[in-house]
Design a protein around this motif. Sequence first.
Motif, PDB file in Angstrom:
ATOM      1  N   LYS A 285       0.828  -1.199   0.000  1.00 35.14           N
ATOM      2  CA  LYS A 285       0.000   0.000   0.000  1.00 35.14           C
ATOM      3  C   LYS A 285       0.872   1.263   0.000  1.00 35.14           C
ATOM      4  N   ALA A 286       1.950   1.223   0.782  1.00 33.56           N
ATOM      5  CA  ALA A 286       2.851   2.376   0.835  1.00 33.56           C
ATOM      6  C   ALA A 286       3.488   2.623  -0.528  1.00 33.56           C
ATOM      7  N   ALA A 287       3.882   1.550  -1.202  1.00 39.57           N
ATOM      8  CA  ALA A 287       4.490   1.688  -2.529  1.00 39.57           C
ATOM      9  C   ALA A 287       3.485   2.244  -3.538  1.00 39.57           C
ATOM     10  N   LEU A 288       2.252   1.720  -3.478  1.00 41.17           N
ATOM     11  CA  LEU A 288       1.225   2.194  -4.394  1.00 41.17           C
ATOM     12  C   LEU A 288       0.878   3.656  -4.129  1.00 41.17           C
ATOM     13  N   GLY A 289       0.859   4.024  -2.850  1.00 40.48           N
ATOM     14  CA  GLY A 289       0.544   5.399  -2.498  1.00 40.48           C
ATOM     15  C   GLY A 289       1.639   6.386  -2.825  1.00 40.48           C
TER      16      GLY A 289
END
Length: 616
Positions: A285-289
């Motif tokens: 999620k952090a990477a996508l965000g």
Amino acid sequence: MLKIFLTGATGFIGKAILAEVTAQGHEVYALVRDLARFRRAIAQLPPGAAQTVQPVTGDLSHAKLGMNEADYERIGDVDVIIHAGGPMDIRLSSTEAERAFLLPAKELAELAVQIHRKRVLKQFIHIVGFMSPYDETNALTNQDAALRHAPPYERSKFQADGYLRQALHKHAIPLSTVNPSVVIGDSVTGKTEQLGGLGILVDAVRRNLMPLAPGGDKYWLPMVHLNHVASFIANLVRREDVASDTYYLLDPRSSSPTMSSLIGTIATELRMMRPIGSVPPTLLKAALGAGVGDLLGVPSESMNFIVNRDFPVHSKRLIEEKQGQGGTSLVKGTLPFVISDLDYRLSHPETAAPEGFIQKRRSKVVTLEQEGEGPSIVLLHGTFSSADRLVPVAERLKGHRTIIVDLPGFGRTPVSHGSSLIEDCVNVVSELILGLQEPVILAGHSFGGLIAAKVMERIEPHIRKLALLQPVLQPISAKYRYAAITGTVLKRLKPAAFQSELRKGGDFPKGGETLERYVAATIRDLRSPRIRHSNAWAMSVLTHDRSFELRPETWNPDKVRMLLGERDGAFGLPARYRRFDADTLPYGHQFPIEAPHLTADWLRSEVLSGDEMSTQ
């Protein structure tokens, strides 16, 4: 019977609810913004049910729900409010989300209170979502702290949940809060019109973006079938002992597929590599965000639905037991149909069932069907095709009951998992016809013609007539022998190159809109690794002599008719089939697609009329 005010009646969940409650005979006032869309939704209901629905023009985001005074007064005598409205867009801004969820909740609460003061509102049913922090233990407390870091979509949706709980509690209005998990397709057909939710995972897998399963075996994605949501809500409507409660529509974690298992199933159905490991959802999620999500087209918010905790299902089970209805458990055997339907819709996002046709599942295949009189006509497509491509033929057979089949791995039907594609196709079509419990007229084009011939040999008493439309009855070029190579070529196929191949074979010599539509649809088909695989596999098996083991000398010539394309230079008719009646059209191999009107006219005059005469 009851009077119901339903919001979101033309939406993914709302249409299913509308079908269920009208089937029970309830009268429904449906809040709609778009009357044309409403009429399309109503057209899918049985005629008797449609007569019990009255549209009310309005807009959830406006004062008094956008209704005029007369309509606002008209709905003042309803017994039940069902709030199923709101967009499925996890990327809404804060302002958009408030207008979509929080403002409507305030207007609906005011409406509910006014109705309750006049005649007692039996029940307010609110469809929310399984990730809401509100339940019966904290319904009257402010949970905004738990929503501080939630995206605007979730924050406003769940704030609306809290607002309605508190506002209705003050006036002792029974509130049934229904928390569906990720809503997927029908439990039988797998039909899933909404591309969010599970569709995001299917899209990621088919684009080879899921080599690692988010959460592995420790996380799961709760899912529920659309029709189960609708039937559960219809059961709530007819309850006599109404009391406020919260209902989670999902399976226990212990009986649900893990993320590793789910991604593995999607990969298998799409003919992609299964995940080789896992990645923590928080890290992903952090990477996508951080911008990766925008680059890949995968919103970071989609990771919020992947969880590693349990949810209470006691209240849901009590309702199911009291009503004596089926449960809301995931039908795992339908999951491949859900995946295939989503896969097809991702390639054809604007595609809907043509007017007059209903998408069904028969045996192990998906069909497009139109009602009519007389014996059923079963149509089988060829390679680089699907049921949709034969709709123009079926439309011109209006008045006859027509069933167009998506063969295994094509269109919306899951891939064949057997060792023989031809054998699997013959098995499923034979099973479909036997299930109809009546002799049928069977027509097949190209590869579908070969399948149709083999089906007739297997279940000949159940075939009234066999119509072979430019059937492939002898081996094709050995250059298609290796499916892996063909699949790679198809993945890179460009529209101009495909058009060139078609014209070389005598198809679409004049070009035009029909050619452009067919080429565009086929190129979109081939974006799916599942459909590429099936086409490449079919082309490979058609290079082998053993695929054409038929006994035409045993066929009843009174049952068999053929229609051939004069310009087809690649697929001739072997000598042993020339004893059967055959007509020609001045077209190439793809004449059912290029000239559907002539194909249908021939079926009417040479197959259907002959069949009617033979049965008199």
